[in-house]
Design a protein around this motif. Structure first.
Motif, PDB file in Angstrom:
ATOM      1  N   THR A  86       0.716  -1.156   0.043  1.00 54.54           N
ATOM      2  CA  THR A  86      -0.056   0.073   0.082  1.00 54.54           C
ATOM      3  C   THR A  86       0.976   1.274  -0.050  1.00 54.54           C
ATOM      4  O   THR A  86       0.594   2.358  -0.471  1.00 54.54           O
ATOM      5  N   LEU A  87       1.954   1.281   0.632  1.00 55.99           N
ATOM      6  CA  LEU A  87       2.824   2.372   0.766  1.00 55.99           C
ATOM      7  C   LEU A  87       3.527   2.789  -0.547  1.00 55.99           C
ATOM      8  O   LEU A  87       3.663   3.772  -0.943  1.00 55.99           O
ATOM      9  N   GLN A  88       3.961   1.326  -1.128  1.00 56.75           N
ATOM     10  CA  GLN A  88       4.556   1.535  -2.534  1.00 56.75           C
ATOM     11  C   GLN A  88       3.499   2.235  -3.462  1.00 56.75           C
ATOM     12  O   GLN A  88       3.913   2.933  -4.106  1.00 56.75           O
ATOM     13  N   HIS A  89       2.373   1.681  -3.450  1.00 52.10           N
ATOM     14  CA  HIS A  89       1.271   2.109  -4.449  1.00 52.10           C
ATOM     15  C   HIS A  89       0.942   3.839  -4.040  1.00 52.10           C
ATOM     16  O   HIS A  89       0.936   4.619  -5.167  1.00 52.10           O
ATOM     17  N   SER A  90       0.991   4.065  -2.959  1.00 52.55           N
ATOM     18  CA  SER A  90       0.606   5.590  -2.616  1.00 52.55           C
ATOM     19  C   SER A  90       2.020   6.497  -2.833  1.00 52.55           C
ATOM     20  O   SER A  90       1.705   7.753  -3.075  1.00 52.55           O
ATOM     21  N   ASN A  91       3.075   6.062  -2.993  1.00 50.27           N
ATOM     22  CA  ASN A  91       4.304   6.811  -3.526  1.00 50.27           C
ATOM     23  C   ASN A  91       4.324   6.843  -5.097  1.00 50.27           C
ATOM     24  O   ASN A  91       4.938   7.661  -5.587  1.00 50.27           O
ATOM     25  N   GLU A  92       3.432   6.046  -5.699  1.00 51.11           N
ATOM     26  CA  GLU A  92       3.613   6.013  -7.336  1.00 51.11           C
ATOM     27  C   GLU A  92       1.976   6.879  -7.582  1.00 51.11           C
ATOM     28  O   GLU A  92       0.931   6.472  -7.366  1.00 51.11           O
ATOM     29  N   PRO A  93       2.090   7.885  -8.702  1.00 55.41           N
ATOM     30  CA  PRO A  93       0.892   8.369  -9.068  1.00 55.41           C
ATOM     31  C   PRO A  93       0.369   7.384  -9.666  1.00 55.41           C
ATOM     32  O   PRO A  93       0.493   6.550 -10.382  1.00 55.41           O
ATOM     33  N   SER A  94      -1.262   7.584  -9.416  1.00 50.66           N
ATOM     34  CA  SER A  94      -2.475   6.787 -10.104  1.00 50.66           C
ATOM     35  C   SER A  94      -3.485   7.578 -10.094  1.00 50.66           C
ATOM     36  O   SER A  94      -3.531   8.573  -9.559  1.00 50.66           O
ATOM     37  N   GLY A  95      -4.221   6.848 -10.993  1.00 51.36           N
ATOM     38  CA  GLY A  95      -5.606   7.772 -11.185  1.00 51.36           C
ATOM     39  C   GLY A  95      -5.607   8.358 -12.448  1.00 51.36           C
ATOM     40  O   GLY A  95      -5.006   8.000 -13.410  1.00 51.36           O
ATOM     41  N   THR A  96      -6.638   9.370 -12.639  1.00 48.73           N
ATOM     42  CA  THR A  96      -6.975  10.076 -14.047  1.00 48.73           C
ATOM     43  C   THR A  96      -6.190  11.481 -13.805  1.00 48.73           C
ATOM     44  O   THR A  96      -6.868  12.259 -12.856  1.00 48.73           O
ATOM     45  N   LEU A  97      -5.723  11.873 -14.810  1.00 43.43           N
ATOM     46  CA  LEU A  97      -5.270  13.262 -14.849  1.00 43.43           C
ATOM     47  C   LEU A  97      -6.082  13.988 -16.070  1.00 43.43           C
ATOM     48  O   LEU A  97      -6.008  13.640 -17.059  1.00 43.43           O
ATOM     49  N   LYS A  98      -6.981  14.963 -15.546  1.00 43.55           N
ATOM     50  CA  LYS A  98      -7.576  15.507 -16.517  1.00 43.55           C
ATOM     51  C   LYS A  98      -7.066  16.820 -17.042  1.00 43.55           C
ATOM     52  O   LYS A  98      -6.773  17.809 -16.364  1.00 43.55           O
ATOM     53  N   LEU A  99      -6.866  16.904 -18.239  1.00 42.33           N
ATOM     54  CA  LEU A  99      -6.205  18.101 -19.128  1.00 42.33           C
ATOM     55  C   LEU A  99      -7.300  18.764 -19.884  1.00 42.33           C
ATOM     56  O   LEU A  99      -7.988  18.143 -20.504  1.00 42.33           O
ATOM     57  N   ILE A 100      -7.244  20.019 -19.990  1.00 40.86           N
ATOM     58  CA  ILE A 100      -7.777  20.759 -21.222  1.00 40.86           C
ATOM     59  C   ILE A 100      -6.710  21.649 -21.784  1.00 40.86           C
ATOM     60  O   ILE A 100      -5.934  22.081 -21.176  1.00 40.86           O
ATOM     61  N   VAL A 101      -6.414  21.289 -23.033  1.00 38.56           N
ATOM     62  CA  VAL A 101      -5.532  21.830 -23.817  1.00 38.56           C
ATOM     63  C   VAL A 101      -5.828  22.686 -25.205  1.00 38.56           C
ATOM     64  O   VAL A 101      -6.845  22.448 -25.776  1.00 38.56           O
ATOM     65  N   GLU A 102      -5.112  23.628 -25.430  1.00 38.24           N
ATOM     66  CA  GLU A 102      -5.516  24.247 -26.719  1.00 38.24           C
ATOM     67  C   GLU A 102      -5.075  23.455 -27.944  1.00 38.24           C
ATOM     68  O   GLU A 102      -4.306  22.575 -28.012  1.00 38.24           O
ATOM     69  N   ARG A 103      -5.768  23.419 -29.021  1.00 32.36           N
ATOM     70  CA  ARG A 103      -5.788  22.650 -30.039  1.00 32.36           C
ATOM     71  C   ARG A 103      -4.253  22.772 -30.550  1.00 32.36           C
ATOM     72  O   ARG A 103      -3.671  21.769 -31.079  1.00 32.36           O
ATOM     73  N   LEU A 104      -3.598  23.857 -30.441  1.00 31.34           N
ATOM     74  CA  LEU A 104      -2.215  23.915 -30.831  1.00 31.34           C
ATOM     75  C   LEU A 104      -0.991  23.172 -29.978  1.00 31.34           C
ATOM     76  O   LEU A 104      -0.092  22.850 -30.504  1.00 31.34           O
ATOM     77  N   ALA A 105      -1.408  22.672 -28.914  1.00 32.85           N
ATOM     78  CA  ALA A 105      -0.578  22.169 -28.060  1.00 32.85           C
ATOM     79  C   ALA A 105      -0.466  20.433 -28.462  1.00 32.85           C
ATOM     80  O   ALA A 105       0.276  20.143 -27.984  1.00 32.85           O
ATOM     81  N   LEU A 106      -1.435  20.049 -29.178  1.00 32.55           N
ATOM     82  CA  LEU A 106      -1.404  18.781 -29.323  1.00 32.55           C
ATOM     83  C   LEU A 106      -0.053  18.325 -30.192  1.00 32.55           C
ATOM     84  O   LEU A 106       0.639  17.220 -29.780  1.00 32.55           O
ATOM     85  N   PRO A 107       0.044  18.955 -31.435  1.00 33.88           N
ATOM     86  CA  PRO A 107       1.498  18.486 -32.056  1.00 33.88           C
ATOM     87  C   PRO A 107       2.572  19.040 -31.488  1.00 33.88           C
ATOM     88  O   PRO A 107       3.628  18.235 -31.545  1.00 33.88           O
ATOM     89  N   HIS A 108       2.488  20.166 -30.702  1.00 31.93           N
ATOM     90  CA  HIS A 108       3.798  20.709 -30.029  1.00 31.93           C
ATOM     91  C   HIS A 108       4.287  20.216 -28.680  1.00 31.93           C
ATOM     92  O   HIS A 108       5.364  20.228 -28.168  1.00 31.93           O
ATOM     93  N   VAL A 109       3.163  20.069 -27.956  1.00 30.51           N
ATOM     94  CA  VAL A 109       3.514  19.526 -26.457  1.00 30.51           C
ATOM     95  C   VAL A 109       2.908  18.196 -26.346  1.00 30.51           C
ATOM     96  O   VAL A 109       3.804  17.319 -25.802  1.00 30.51           O
ATOM     97  N   ILE A 110       1.868  17.629 -26.639  1.00 29.34           N
ATOM     98  CA  ILE A 110       1.163  16.512 -26.050  1.00 29.34           C
ATOM     99  C   ILE A 110       1.524  15.408 -26.810  1.00 29.34           C
ATOM    100  O   ILE A 110       2.085  14.487 -26.088  1.00 29.34           O
ATOM    101  N   GLU A 111       1.588  15.414 -27.903  1.00 28.21           N
ATOM    102  CA  GLU A 111       2.103  14.206 -28.783  1.00 28.21           C
ATOM    103  C   GLU A 111       3.609  13.833 -28.702  1.00 28.21           C
ATOM    104  O   GLU A 111       3.808  12.579 -28.475  1.00 28.21           O
ATOM    105  N   PRO A 112       4.474  15.067 -28.665  1.00 31.90           N
ATOM    106  CA  PRO A 112       5.826  14.461 -28.323  1.00 31.90           C
ATOM    107  C   PRO A 112       6.102  13.834 -26.818  1.00 31.90           C
ATOM    108  O   PRO A 112       7.017  13.069 -26.840  1.00 31.90           O
TER     109      PRO A 112
END
Length: 198
Positions: A86-112
């Motif tokens: 349980t301690l090991q799992h608590s030290n590792e990020p888990s769950g869902t990260l909800k992001l809202i991004v500009e369309r321009l960010a897809l090829p220049h930030v998200i995809e890479p």
């Protein structure tokens, strides 16, 4: 008098049984030898049987002590293992990260960076909404946003993710003559697009 805790004295009993010494058990549990002895005596009174033979030179389990150890040692090991996992799992990020991004960010930030992110944090699900709207995305339930710098609210904590972009508008002289420069402004009401990556 408060209700007796079922587990009172068991950690001390297990430590003594493992180390065959009250002093060494006290060092393991970071308490005094007197506290160990007192906890053991209370446990023996509660069970109505001595758990150790004590002499000036050594300490060993009685028959009752051996029976108790055989029954609770596996359970104690399971509890310790479960707590460690349980301690090991608590030290590792888990769950869902909800992001809202500009369309321009897809090829220049998200995809890479998305493949490397998924490899580094396999227990994190990334849920991305692509939108050029600039509302209060925290109030809308997003954990973070990737926006053009000029649209970031002053109270937001921001980290630069890419080099500065230079904007350019291209069109024929006839187009600008008939439509004017205001027609090239990007609409801020672009419909949102949503997808998620696992």
């Amino acid at each position: 008098m408060g209700r007796q805790n079922t587990f009172d004295g068991l950690s001390e009993f297990l430590a003594i049984a493992k180390r065959q010494s009250v002093r060494k058990a006290a060092l393991d549990l970071e308490v005094t030898p007197g506290a160990i002895s007192q906890a053991l005596q209370k446990l023996e009174r509660r069970l109505g049987a001595p758990l150790f033979h004590r002499t000036t030179r050594r300490i060993s389990l009685t028959e009752a002590g051996e029976t108790l150890l055989a029954k609770i040692a596996p359970a104690a090991q399971l509890i310790e293992t479960s707590l460690g996992e349980t301690l090991q799992h608590s030290n590792e990020p888990s769950g869902t990260l909800k992001l809202i991004v500009e369309r321009l960010a897809l090829p220049h930030v998200i995809e890479p960076i998305l493949p490397a992110f998924r490899e580094a944090w396999p227990n994190v699900k990334v849920d991305i909404t692509v939108s050029n709207t600039h509302g209060d995305f925290i109030a809308d339930g997003y954990d973070a946003g990737i926006l053009i710098g000029s649209y970031i609210a002053k109270e937001m904590i921001a980290v630069r993710l890419s080099p500065p972009f230079k904007w350019a508008v291209f069109g024929s002289p006839d187009y600008f003559m008939h439509n004017g420069l205001t027609s090239v402004r990007m609409s801020q009401n672009t419909r949102a697009r949503h997808f998620h990556e696992r």
